[in-house]
Design a protein around this motif. Structure first.
Motif, PDB file in Angstrom:
ATOM      1  N   LYS A  38      41.480  64.805  25.064  1.00 35.05           N
ATOM      2  CA  LYS A  38      40.116  64.777  25.578  1.00 35.05           C
ATOM      3  C   LYS A  38      39.154  64.778  24.403  1.00 35.05           C
ATOM      4  O   LYS A  38      39.222  65.630  23.538  1.00 35.05           O
ATOM      5  CB  LYS A  38      39.875  66.004  26.460  1.00 35.05           C
ATOM      6  CG  LYS A  38      38.526  66.078  27.088  1.00 35.05           C
ATOM      7  CD  LYS A  38      38.463  65.235  28.334  1.00 35.05           C
ATOM      8  CE  LYS A  38      37.181  65.471  29.114  1.00 35.05           C
ATOM      9  NZ  LYS A  38      36.058  64.726  28.643  1.00 35.05           N
ATOM     10  N   GLY A  39      38.277  63.784  24.374  1.00 34.86           N
ATOM     11  CA  GLY A  39      37.221  63.712  23.368  1.00 34.86           C
ATOM     12  C   GLY A  39      35.874  63.708  24.068  1.00 34.86           C
ATOM     13  O   GLY A  39      35.701  64.363  25.091  1.00 34.86           O
ATOM     14  N   PHE A  40      34.916  62.945  23.543  1.00 34.51           N
ATOM     15  CA  PHE A  40      33.605  62.902  24.183  1.00 34.51           C
ATOM     16  C   PHE A  40      33.579  62.009  25.419  1.00 34.51           C
ATOM     17  O   PHE A  40      32.648  62.077  26.217  1.00 34.51           O
ATOM     18  CB  PHE A  40      32.504  62.492  23.189  1.00 34.51           C
ATOM     19  CG  PHE A  40      32.575  61.064  22.724  1.00 34.51           C
ATOM     20  CD1 PHE A  40      32.089  60.028  23.504  1.00 34.51           C
ATOM     21  CD2 PHE A  40      33.117  60.759  21.494  1.00 34.51           C
ATOM     22  CE1 PHE A  40      32.150  58.725  23.071  1.00 34.51           C
ATOM     23  CE2 PHE A  40      33.180  59.458  21.051  1.00 34.51           C
ATOM     24  CZ  PHE A  40      32.690  58.436  21.839  1.00 34.51           C
ATOM     25  N   LEU A  41      34.604  61.163  25.594  1.00 32.81           N
ATOM     26  CA  LEU A  41      34.689  60.362  26.813  1.00 32.81           C
ATOM     27  C   LEU A  41      34.983  61.294  27.990  1.00 32.81           C
ATOM     28  O   LEU A  41      35.657  62.312  27.825  1.00 32.81           O
ATOM     29  CB  LEU A  41      35.779  59.298  26.678  1.00 32.81           C
ATOM     30  CG  LEU A  41      35.523  58.218  25.623  1.00 32.81           C
ATOM     31  CD1 LEU A  41      36.763  57.352  25.447  1.00 32.81           C
ATOM     32  CD2 LEU A  41      34.338  57.358  26.001  1.00 32.81           C
ATOM     33  N   PHE A  52      40.943  49.977  24.218  1.00 30.23           N
ATOM     34  CA  PHE A  52      40.414  49.109  25.269  1.00 30.23           C
ATOM     35  C   PHE A  52      38.935  49.381  25.518  1.00 30.23           C
ATOM     36  O   PHE A  52      38.123  48.452  25.558  1.00 30.23           O
ATOM     37  CB  PHE A  52      41.222  49.314  26.565  1.00 30.23           C
ATOM     38  CG  PHE A  52      40.746  48.470  27.694  1.00 30.23           C
ATOM     39  CD1 PHE A  52      40.998  47.109  27.717  1.00 30.23           C
ATOM     40  CD2 PHE A  52      40.038  49.028  28.748  1.00 30.23           C
ATOM     41  CE1 PHE A  52      40.553  46.313  28.767  1.00 30.23           C
ATOM     42  CE2 PHE A  52      39.589  48.250  29.800  1.00 30.23           C
ATOM     43  CZ  PHE A  52      39.850  46.886  29.809  1.00 30.23           C
ATOM     44  N   ILE A  53      38.569  50.641  25.654  1.00 31.90           N
ATOM     45  CA  ILE A  53      37.165  50.998  25.876  1.00 31.90           C
ATOM     46  C   ILE A  53      36.319  50.587  24.677  1.00 31.90           C
ATOM     47  O   ILE A  53      35.209  50.056  24.819  1.00 31.90           O
ATOM     48  CB  ILE A  53      37.042  52.512  26.165  1.00 31.90           C
ATOM     49  CG1 ILE A  53      37.697  52.837  27.507  1.00 31.90           C
ATOM     50  CG2 ILE A  53      35.583  52.960  26.158  1.00 31.90           C
ATOM     51  CD1 ILE A  53      37.922  54.317  27.751  1.00 31.90           C
ATOM     52  N   GLY A  54      36.824  50.804  23.471  1.00 25.25           N
ATOM     53  CA  GLY A  54      36.098  50.424  22.260  1.00 25.25           C
ATOM     54  C   GLY A  54      35.916  48.922  22.130  1.00 25.25           C
ATOM     55  O   GLY A  54      34.859  48.452  21.705  1.00 25.25           O
ATOM     56  N   LEU A  55      36.955  48.148  22.483  1.00 24.55           N
ATOM     57  CA  LEU A  55      36.830  46.684  22.430  1.00 24.55           C
ATOM     58  C   LEU A  55      35.825  46.174  23.454  1.00 24.55           C
ATOM     59  O   LEU A  55      35.058  45.240  23.167  1.00 24.55           O
ATOM     60  CB  LEU A  55      38.192  46.023  22.642  1.00 24.55           C
ATOM     61  CG  LEU A  55      39.162  46.117  21.475  1.00 24.55           C
ATOM     62  CD1 LEU A  55      40.521  45.559  21.875  1.00 24.55           C
ATOM     63  CD2 LEU A  55      38.622  45.402  20.253  1.00 24.55           C
ATOM     64  N   LEU A  56      35.821  46.773  24.641  1.00 27.10           N
ATOM     65  CA  LEU A  56      34.804  46.396  25.625  1.00 27.10           C
ATOM     66  C   LEU A  56      33.405  46.695  25.097  1.00 27.10           C
ATOM     67  O   LEU A  56      32.495  45.861  25.212  1.00 27.10           O
ATOM     68  CB  LEU A  56      35.029  47.141  26.943  1.00 27.10           C
ATOM     69  CG  LEU A  56      36.142  46.636  27.835  1.00 27.10           C
ATOM     70  CD1 LEU A  56      36.307  47.543  29.043  1.00 27.10           C
ATOM     71  CD2 LEU A  56      35.867  45.214  28.279  1.00 27.10           C
ATOM     72  N   ALA A  57      33.230  47.879  24.528  1.00 31.91           N
ATOM     73  CA  ALA A  57      31.925  48.250  23.978  1.00 31.91           C
ATOM     74  C   ALA A  57      31.521  47.297  22.855  1.00 31.91           C
ATOM     75  O   ALA A  57      30.364  46.851  22.789  1.00 31.91           O
ATOM     76  CB  ALA A  57      31.959  49.690  23.465  1.00 31.91           C
TER      77      ALA A  57
END
Length: 102
Positions: A38-41, A52-57
């Motif tokens: 668990k991080g800030f997401l 995946f989330i980073g590539l979308l962003a």
């Protein structure tokens, strides 16, 4: 075959980085399987989820920059549109942040 897309140097570098990230993450996953953390997401994620989330962003940041580049020229009184390398640097920084802290 690839005439449908405007292959400029920044576009080629962006997609090359994506391919290298995917290859590197595959090797990393084979060497050291990931666990949920668990991080800030707002959800527990694995390395692959964060990639995946980073590539979308990163993709959305680049698209937004391309769409707003003409407006930036008007809003800030620039002589010409800002360089696409700015959005590339910002998107890679956001991707790194999500991978590290997400």
């Amino acid at each position: 075959m690839l005439d449908w897309m405007a292959w400029t140097l920044p576009v080629a570098v962006f997609f090359t980085c994506i391919v290298l990230l995917l290859a590197g993450m595959t090797v990393w996953e084979l060497k050291s399987p990931t666990t949920l953390r668990k991080g800030f997401l707002p959800i527990a994620t694995t390395r692959g989820d964060r990639l995946f989330i980073g590539l979308l962003a990163a993709g959305y940041i680049n698209l937004a920059f391309i769409g707003l580049a003409g407006k930036f020229t008007q809003w800030f009184g620039l002589e010409r549109e800002p360089s696409i390398w700015i959005s590339f640097a910002v998107s890679m920084a956001v991707l790194a942040l999500i991978m590290r802290r997400g």
